[in-house]
Enzyme design. Sequence first.
Site, PDB file in Angstrom:
ATOM      1  N   HIS A 191       0.691  -1.780   0.124  1.00  0.00           N
ATOM      2  CA  HIS A 191       0.076   0.108   0.014  1.00  0.00           C
ATOM      3  C   HIS A 191       0.726   1.173   0.143  1.00  0.00           C
ATOM      4  CE1 HIS A 191      -3.306   2.719   0.696  1.00  0.00           C
ATOM      5  NE2 HIS A 191      -2.569   3.124   1.546  1.00  0.00           N
ATOM      6  N   ARG A 334      -5.253  -3.947 -16.132  1.00  0.00           N
ATOM      7  CA  ARG A 334      -5.271  -5.224 -15.585  1.00  0.00           C
ATOM      8  C   ARG A 334      -6.546  -5.695 -14.554  1.00  0.00           C
ATOM      9  NH1 ARG A 334      -0.017  -6.263 -12.680  1.00  0.00           N
ATOM     10  NH2 ARG A 334      -1.149  -5.313 -11.439  1.00  0.00           N
ATOM     11  N   GLU A 433       3.982 -13.650 -16.705  1.00  0.00           N
ATOM     12  CA  GLU A 433       4.941 -13.320 -15.463  1.00  0.00           C
ATOM     13  C   GLU A 433       4.868 -14.406 -15.199  1.00  0.00           C
ATOM     14  OE1 GLU A 433       2.720 -10.467 -13.445  1.00  0.00           O
ATOM     15  OE2 GLU A 433       0.661 -10.932 -13.869  1.00  0.00           O
ATOM     16  N   ASN A 456       8.256  -7.808 -13.511  1.00  0.00           N
ATOM     17  CA  ASN A 456       8.607  -8.071 -12.292  1.00  0.00           C
ATOM     18  C   ASN A 456       8.515  -9.056 -11.543  1.00  0.00           C
ATOM     19  OD1 ASN A 456       8.887  -5.179 -12.509  1.00  0.00           O
ATOM     20  ND2 ASN A 456       7.378  -4.966 -10.504  1.00  0.00           N
ATOM     21  N   ASP A 457       7.036 -10.114 -11.911  1.00  0.00           N
ATOM     22  CA  ASP A 457       6.977 -11.656 -11.457  1.00  0.00           C
ATOM     23  C   ASP A 457       7.201 -12.866 -12.228  1.00  0.00           C
ATOM     24  OD1 ASP A 457       4.847 -11.445  -9.276  1.00  0.00           O
ATOM     25  OD2 ASP A 457       3.379 -11.180 -10.324  1.00  0.00           O
ATOM     26  N   ARG A 467      12.373 -10.610  -3.496  1.00  0.00           N
ATOM     27  CA  ARG A 467      13.303  -9.811  -3.769  1.00  0.00           C
ATOM     28  C   ARG A 467      12.703  -8.428  -2.443  1.00  0.00           C
ATOM     29  NH1 ARG A 467      12.254  -4.620  -7.976  1.00  0.00           N
ATOM     30  NH2 ARG A 467      10.116  -4.779  -8.119  1.00  0.00           N
ATOM     31  N   CYS A 504       5.712  -4.217 -19.095  1.00  0.00           N
ATOM     32  CA  CYS A 504       5.157  -3.456 -18.409  1.00  0.00           C
ATOM     33  C   CYS A 504       5.734  -3.697 -18.024  1.00  0.00           C
ATOM     34  CB  CYS A 504       3.193  -3.075 -18.340  1.00  0.00           C
ATOM     35  SG  CYS A 504       2.793  -4.374 -17.885  1.00  0.00           S
TER      36      CYS A 504
END
Lengths: 579, 72
Positions: A191, A334, A433, A456-457, A467, A504
């Site tokens: 968040h 998404r 991903e 990232n994933d 990470r 992305c």
Amino acid sequence: MEIKKGIGVSPGVVISTAIVLDAEDLVIPKRYIDASAVDMELARFQDAVQRSGRELDDLRQAVTAKYGKEIGNIIEFHRGILADASVLAAVEKEIRQRRVTAEYAVSEVMRRYAANFQAMSDRYLSDRVKDIHDIERRILHNLVGAKEESLQSLTSDTVVVAHDLLPSQTASLDRLHVRGFATDVGGRTSHTAIVARALGIPAVVGLGNITAEVSGGDTLIIDGNRGVVIINPDPEQLTEYREYERKREQVERDLQSLRDLPAVTRDGHAISLQANIEFPAEIDDALPRGAEGIGLYRTEFLYLASETEPSEEDHYRAYADAMGRLKGKPLVIRTLDLGADKYTQARAASPERNPFLGDRSIRMCLHDIPMFKRQLRAIMRASVMGDLRIMFPLVTTLMELRQAKMVLSDVMEELEDEGVEFRRDIPVGVMIEVPSAALMANQFAKEVNFFSIGTNDLIQYTLAVDRTNEKVAGLFCPAHPAVLTLVRDVIRAAARNNISCSVCGEMAGEPIYALLLMGMGLTQFSMNSPDIPEVKKIIRLTTLEHARQVARKVMSFDSERQVMHYLREETRKIVPEVF
Amino acid sequence: MQFVDQANQFQSRIRVWCSGEQPGEADGKSVMQMIILAATEGTPMRIEADGPDAEQAVQKLVELVDSKFGEE
């Protein structure tokens, strides 16, 4: 002076004074205060006791009316302790003599009483420990709560240090004066990260125990670019960072001049640059920075922003708002990509042992069709307003994609029956991903209109690295040859099947990967909008031919270090000022 | 609680000693201290008051204890 390393989740640098928010449900770290702050801490404590007392009075009335005097007596007991001059004096003495925060003094004094109670042989009395904890929590809640309230009306710039920011805390922040965040825990999708990026202020998360190391009033440098927080910096560091801030501003201004120029290579190949957003309002920042559309609209914030699940109307309002701001430019929504976070873990019947491999994202949606449909209905209703596209995250098998598409066609049917307008031929894509999806890209390409590679994933699942875990975060690297092979193959599969493909993930916005991705054949990048001008500059200064050579060379390396080193050199040749 | 409430009606300082299994002393006006004193039924105790209404205070508090806090 102390330097703490965390994860930079929102770029930028800020130098400011800290406010520390303790978490009432955690062990409160011992934190010393300045002699001049003693009176203020005493006043905060007295105020919190008064508020707690009023709460108990209200509670006693309500409870006595409902359950009778017996239960009311328990509250009477709590009230008695709050009025107990010897207890109050003990806390005040702690604040005065040991110069600690009111929070620490309360938890320390209560801990001592609790230990006393626990030691008693009489069962009735040793059970009163629970009451002591209850009273402690109530006072802490009021102490912390009052501090949160004070964040609504700050008079000077400040940075907020907390264990983890809660939606309720960020909702009421004074946006003018809160200039940065630093938290103990969290990751890119926490968040805190989302709010910081939306507000455009630097944030570093995953700092371990920064709440214990910072005291209110300390000077902090929060460097969201490098993921570093410096506590009480020495004069040289202050000078260095002020200089750095000034330089960044200069570079920013230079890049602004690129805004209206197209992202075209010197040999005439056009690249489409789009922006990633969390809030519709960010579109107003993204377009002026040169975004040709929104390549990734993360919808999680709708869920994280309030305690209750968003309604179809909540979704629709957000999407309609975004479409209105885009004026015909494309928007890729998404669908919900939650899981492995506080929001969903708190709602889970039983906590998952391995949430990142658990019920998250599209899996969660397919397990809760009514919730999934609410979002899809809102998307479809907004689809008539412009160029809207829909994208499913974390798909691992073709079956999942087919199921999701089935739910989507159910939704279309329902809307048709209700006579609601929507765009039947809405483009549907998947986010690639997960390694399984990347390896099967050729098959997936036949069933969707576009791909978007979520690096990232993809990196996390390919390299088995979390990470946000500082012990292994160093292994997280987009340049790993295994990751690059997957990315290249996905781009190729899309090209072979004539569907579009973008990246992305964060990799798309990092200047050193621009040449490589272009050379692999990528024609669409979607990134955080502040990164757009820099990437555009690189594109405009090179040729596709050169990028292809770079990519070929990179694919011949067998270690991420070689790759990084080479890409850094090549990028520096084009834009020396970036490094 | 009744004891502490009663004690707080008086201006005098009120101390309570108890000589049971875990001997100790407490401020008669403090809920917390009185609980920690753990004076359960049958524990011998001494009540001491110091102040303008001391005599009255001790009398009232002894009455309260003798009446077993008005129970039964």
